[in-house]
Scaffold this motif. Structure first.
Motif, PDB file in Angstrom:
ATOM      1  N   ASN A 129      -2.700 -10.441  -2.924  1.00 20.14           N
ATOM      2  CA  ASN A 129      -2.273 -10.683  -1.557  1.00 20.14           C
ATOM      3  C   ASN A 129      -0.949  -9.970  -1.279  1.00 20.14           C
ATOM      4  O   ASN A 129       0.010 -10.103  -2.033  1.00 20.14           O
ATOM      5  N   GLN A 130      -0.907  -9.214  -0.181  1.00 21.96           N
ATOM      6  CA  GLN A 130       0.303  -8.478   0.176  1.00 21.96           C
ATOM      7  C   GLN A 130       1.499  -9.406   0.367  1.00 21.96           C
ATOM      8  O   GLN A 130       2.620  -9.102  -0.065  1.00 21.96           O
ATOM      9  N   GLU A 131       1.282 -10.553   1.002  1.00 17.30           N
ATOM     10  CA  GLU A 131       2.371 -11.501   1.219  1.00 17.30           C
ATOM     11  C   GLU A 131       2.956 -11.986  -0.101  1.00 17.30           C
ATOM     12  O   GLU A 131       4.181 -12.103  -0.245  1.00 17.30           O
ATOM     13  N   LEU A 132       2.094 -12.250  -1.083  1.00 19.00           N
ATOM     14  CA  LEU A 132       2.575 -12.706  -2.390  1.00 19.00           C
ATOM     15  C   LEU A 132       3.414 -11.620  -3.060  1.00 19.00           C
ATOM     16  O   LEU A 132       4.467 -11.907  -3.656  1.00 19.00           O
ATOM     17  N   VAL A 133       2.970 -10.369  -2.975  1.00 25.22           N
ATOM     18  CA  VAL A 133       3.733  -9.256  -3.551  1.00 25.22           C
ATOM     19  C   VAL A 133       5.128  -9.189  -2.948  1.00 25.22           C
ATOM     20  O   VAL A 133       6.135  -9.091  -3.656  1.00 25.22           O
ATOM     21  N   ARG A 134       5.211  -9.263  -1.614  1.00 25.29           N
ATOM     22  CA  ARG A 134       6.507  -9.164  -0.962  1.00 25.29           C
ATOM     23  C   ARG A 134       7.411 -10.348  -1.295  1.00 25.29           C
ATOM     24  O   ARG A 134       8.630 -10.197  -1.438  1.00 25.29           O
ATOM     25  N   ARG A 135       6.842 -11.544  -1.425  1.00 27.62           N
ATOM     26  CA  ARG A 135       7.647 -12.716  -1.771  1.00 27.62           C
ATOM     27  C   ARG A 135       8.232 -12.579  -3.174  1.00 27.62           C
ATOM     28  O   ARG A 135       9.407 -12.912  -3.405  1.00 27.62           O
ATOM     29  N   LEU A 136       7.449 -12.089  -4.115  1.00 32.01           N
ATOM     30  CA  LEU A 136       7.941 -11.922  -5.481  1.00 32.01           C
ATOM     31  C   LEU A 136       9.054 -10.880  -5.537  1.00 32.01           C
ATOM     32  O   LEU A 136      10.048 -11.045  -6.252  1.00 32.01           O
ATOM     33  N   VAL A 137       8.883  -9.796  -4.794  1.00 32.96           N
ATOM     34  CA  VAL A 137       9.942  -8.779  -4.730  1.00 32.96           C
ATOM     35  C   VAL A 137      11.213  -9.386  -4.147  1.00 32.96           C
ATOM     36  O   VAL A 137      12.319  -9.219  -4.686  1.00 32.96           O
ATOM     37  N   ALA A 138      11.088 -10.103  -3.038  1.00 28.88           N
ATOM     38  CA  ALA A 138      12.255 -10.684  -2.367  1.00 28.88           C
ATOM     39  C   ALA A 138      12.976 -11.693  -3.254  1.00 28.88           C
ATOM     40  O   ALA A 138      14.209 -11.793  -3.223  1.00 28.88           O
ATOM     41  N   ASP A 139      12.220 -12.424  -4.073  1.00 27.13           N
ATOM     42  CA  ASP A 139      12.812 -13.443  -4.938  1.00 27.13           C
ATOM     43  C   ASP A 139      13.273 -12.890  -6.287  1.00 27.13           C
ATOM     44  O   ASP A 139      13.771 -13.648  -7.128  1.00 27.13           O
ATOM     45  N   GLY A 140      13.112 -11.593  -6.504  1.00 23.24           N
ATOM     46  CA  GLY A 140      13.589 -10.972  -7.734  1.00 23.24           C
ATOM     47  C   GLY A 140      12.823 -11.388  -8.979  1.00 23.24           C
ATOM     48  O   GLY A 140      13.357 -11.362 -10.092  1.00 23.24           O
ATOM     49  N   VAL A 141      11.550 -11.751  -8.813  1.00 18.16           N
ATOM     50  CA  VAL A 141      10.729 -12.169  -9.953  1.00 18.16           C
ATOM     51  C   VAL A 141      10.285 -10.929 -10.733  1.00 18.16           C
ATOM     52  O   VAL A 141       9.806  -9.960 -10.136  1.00 18.16           O
ATOM     53  N   PRO A 142      10.422 -10.925 -12.056  1.00 19.80           N
ATOM     54  CA  PRO A 142       9.896  -9.803 -12.846  1.00 19.80           C
ATOM     55  C   PRO A 142       8.367  -9.872 -12.876  1.00 19.80           C
ATOM     56  O   PRO A 142       7.801 -10.869 -13.340  1.00 19.80           O
ATOM     57  N   PHE A 143       7.711  -8.836 -12.354  1.00 22.09           N
ATOM     58  CA  PHE A 143       6.250  -8.922 -12.297  1.00 22.09           C
ATOM     59  C   PHE A 143       5.624  -7.535 -12.297  1.00 22.09           C
ATOM     60  O   PHE A 143       6.289  -6.516 -12.114  1.00 22.09           O
ATOM     61  N   SER A 144       4.321  -7.553 -12.525  1.00 27.34           N
ATOM     62  CA  SER A 144       3.509  -6.338 -12.463  1.00 27.34           C
ATOM     63  C   SER A 144       2.278  -6.625 -11.617  1.00 27.34           C
ATOM     64  O   SER A 144       1.928  -7.777 -11.368  1.00 27.34           O
ATOM     65  N   ILE A 145       1.635  -5.557 -11.210  1.00 29.52           N
ATOM     66  CA  ILE A 145       0.405  -5.690 -10.435  1.00 29.52           C
ATOM     67  C   ILE A 145      -0.559  -4.589 -10.849  1.00 29.52           C
ATOM     68  O   ILE A 145      -0.151  -3.453 -11.093  1.00 29.52           O
ATOM     69  N   ASP A 146      -1.824  -4.943 -10.969  1.00 36.53           N
ATOM     70  CA  ASP A 146      -2.850  -3.958 -11.266  1.00 36.53           C
ATOM     71  C   ASP A 146      -3.544  -3.574  -9.961  1.00 36.53           C
ATOM     72  O   ASP A 146      -4.257  -4.387  -9.370  1.00 36.53           O
ATOM     73  N   VAL A 147      -3.323  -2.343  -9.519  1.00 33.20           N
ATOM     74  CA  VAL A 147      -3.980  -1.887  -8.292  1.00 33.20           C
ATOM     75  C   VAL A 147      -5.317  -1.223  -8.591  1.00 33.20           C
ATOM     76  O   VAL A 147      -6.028  -0.834  -7.667  1.00 33.20           O
ATOM     77  N   SER A 148      -5.629  -1.040  -9.879  1.00 32.05           N
ATOM     78  CA  SER A 148      -6.885  -0.434 -10.297  1.00 32.05           C
ATOM     79  C   SER A 148      -7.044   0.931  -9.624  1.00 32.05           C
ATOM     80  O   SER A 148      -6.176   1.784  -9.737  1.00 32.05           O
ATOM     81  N   THR A 149      -8.135   1.149  -8.897  1.00 29.50           N
ATOM     82  CA  THR A 149      -8.338   2.421  -8.199  1.00 29.50           C
ATOM     83  C   THR A 149      -7.917   2.347  -6.737  1.00 29.50           C
ATOM     84  O   THR A 149      -8.023   3.338  -6.009  1.00 29.50           O
ATOM     85  N   ARG A 150      -7.421   1.188  -6.296  1.00 27.08           N
ATOM     86  CA  ARG A 150      -6.991   1.024  -4.901  1.00 27.08           C
ATOM     87  C   ARG A 150      -5.502   1.359  -4.799  1.00 27.08           C
ATOM     88  O   ARG A 150      -4.661   0.484  -4.601  1.00 27.08           O
ATOM     89  N   HIS A 151      -5.212   2.627  -4.912  1.00 29.57           N
ATOM     90  CA  HIS A 151      -3.835   3.078  -5.069  1.00 29.57           C
ATOM     91  C   HIS A 151      -3.001   2.936  -3.803  1.00 29.57           C
ATOM     92  O   HIS A 151      -1.768   2.910  -3.869  1.00 29.57           O
ATOM     93  N   PHE A 152      -3.647   2.837  -2.652  1.00 30.80           N
ATOM     94  CA  PHE A 152      -2.908   2.916  -1.393  1.00 30.80           C
ATOM     95  C   PHE A 152      -3.020   1.644  -0.544  1.00 30.80           C
ATOM     96  O   PHE A 152      -2.610   1.627   0.611  1.00 30.80           O
ATOM     97  N   ASP A 153      -3.565   0.575  -1.118  1.00 28.21           N
ATOM     98  CA  ASP A 153      -3.843  -0.621  -0.317  1.00 28.21           C
ATOM     99  C   ASP A 153      -2.619  -1.493  -0.063  1.00 28.21           C
ATOM    100  O   ASP A 153      -2.551  -2.183   0.957  1.00 28.21           O
ATOM    101  N   LEU A 154      -1.667  -1.513  -0.991  1.00 31.93           N
ATOM    102  CA  LEU A 154      -0.545  -2.443  -0.905  1.00 31.93           C
ATOM    103  C   LEU A 154       0.783  -1.715  -0.748  1.00 31.93           C
ATOM    104  O   LEU A 154       0.940  -0.580  -1.226  1.00 31.93           O
ATOM    105  N   SER A 155       1.733  -2.391  -0.118  1.00 35.58           N
ATOM    106  CA  SER A 155       3.114  -1.913  -0.126  1.00 35.58           C
ATOM    107  C   SER A 155       3.716  -2.200  -1.494  1.00 35.58           C
ATOM    108  O   SER A 155       3.731  -3.341  -1.949  1.00 35.58           O
ATOM    109  N   LEU A 156       4.206  -1.160  -2.158  1.00 34.21           N
ATOM    110  CA  LEU A 156       4.700  -1.301  -3.523  1.00 34.21           C
ATOM    111  C   LEU A 156       6.215  -1.166  -3.627  1.00 34.21           C
ATOM    112  O   LEU A 156       6.755  -1.101  -4.728  1.00 34.21           O
TER     113      LEU A 156
END
Length: 289
Positions: A129-156
């Motif tokens: 979920n894009q919202e979850l990605v942005r919340r983790l970034v904003a909160d400074g959580v150390p994390f990774s994400i697997d975009v697989s072959t969907r390289h352009f779907d999310l704001s990174l």
């Protein structure tokens, strides 16, 4: 950084995979597979995801508990659990159906999100979920994400680490994909390219490692084993990028030697599941069992 027993949480996709041409089902999904691989190594790991109130969930919850994960971490939500129907074409998996179910774009409850904020590392599975990605970034959580072959779907932008699938043909350049993730704002990227090997990119540094050839039984979950191993090796055991890639390739190759994304009881496809998706099976060319 080294830490003996970090708190690790994988979040997102799970799936019941039905291999129609082979007559069995396995339990997997990127986030779930990563969590199981951590548990197999005796690590302090949890898995957050969602299932529907259905028979598919019963099978998946049994496998989750057998793998040593806490079944109470999974939320049951109205709707259907994720199911994938596959056939084997000359050793290659072909998908007839990918139903993501209630786990698609999953966002944990408030209580579970607080656990993410306290974790030493969080991994987000595919279809996140894009919202979850942005919340983790904003909160400074150390994390990774697997975009697989969907390289352009999310704001990174600001994402600490991106995993992606890249081209496995040696004559297809990896550099444009590395440049894309850098331009998108990802701080680090790991690109796995099948038998070709893997690439780690950070700032102006690119490190490459080869793959480990083995007799392949099933490639399902190999990339997930790679991810679980890389995160632990690089960020908590202090291995160099090169050593972490090499160890991850070794563990990915081991996963290719058994059925499913992790060792589990291999269950026959239930008759009720075949009946449920009978119209899909009958109307799809090449689905004969």
């Amino acid at each position: 950084m080294t830490k003996a027993n970090p708190q690790l949480i994988a979040v997102g996709d799970n799936c019941l995979d039905a291999y129609l041409t082979k007559g069995f089902v396995t339990v997997g999904g990127n986030a779930l597979n990563v969590a199981v691989q951590w548990r197999r190594r005796g690590l302090n790991a949890r898995y957050f995801g969602a299932l529907g109130p259905d028979a598919e969930a019963d099978i998946m919850l049994a496998a989750i508990r057998e793998a040593g994960l806490d079944g109470s971490d999974i939320e049951v939500r109205p709707g259907a659990s994720a199911v994938t129907l596959l056939v084997d074409d000359a050793g290659e998996r072909r998908f007839l159906l990918e139903s993501l179910g209630v786990g698609e774009a999953y966002i944990p409850s408030a209580e579970r999100y607080e656990a993410l904020r306290q974790a030493d590392w969080v991994h987000l599975g595919t279809n996140s979920n894009q919202e979850l990605v942005r919340r983790l970034v904003a909160d400074g959580v150390p994390f990774s994400i697997d975009v697989s072959t969907r390289h352009f779907d999310l704001s990174l932008d600001g994402v600490p680490l991106v995993f992606a699938s890249g081209p496995d043909r040696p004559d297809d350049p990896v550099e444009p994909l590395i440049a894309h993730f850098a331009q998108a704002g990802a701080r680090r990227a790991v690109i796995t390219c099948g038998k070709r090997g893997s690439f780690y990119a950070e700032a102006n540094t690119v490190v490459m490692a080869g793959s480990m050839p083995v007799p392949v039984v099933d490639t399902c979950g190999a990339g997930d084993s790679f991810i679980a191993t890389f995160i632990m090796s690089r960020f908590f055991e202090g291995l160099s990028e090169q050593a972490a890639l090499d160890r991850s390739a070794l563990m990915a190759s081991e996963t290719c030697t058994h059925l499913g994304g992790f060792p589990q009881p291999i269950r026959p496809i239930p008759g009720w599941l075949l009946a449920k998706y009978d119209s899909v099976i009958r109307t799809t060319d090449g689905a004969d069992r």
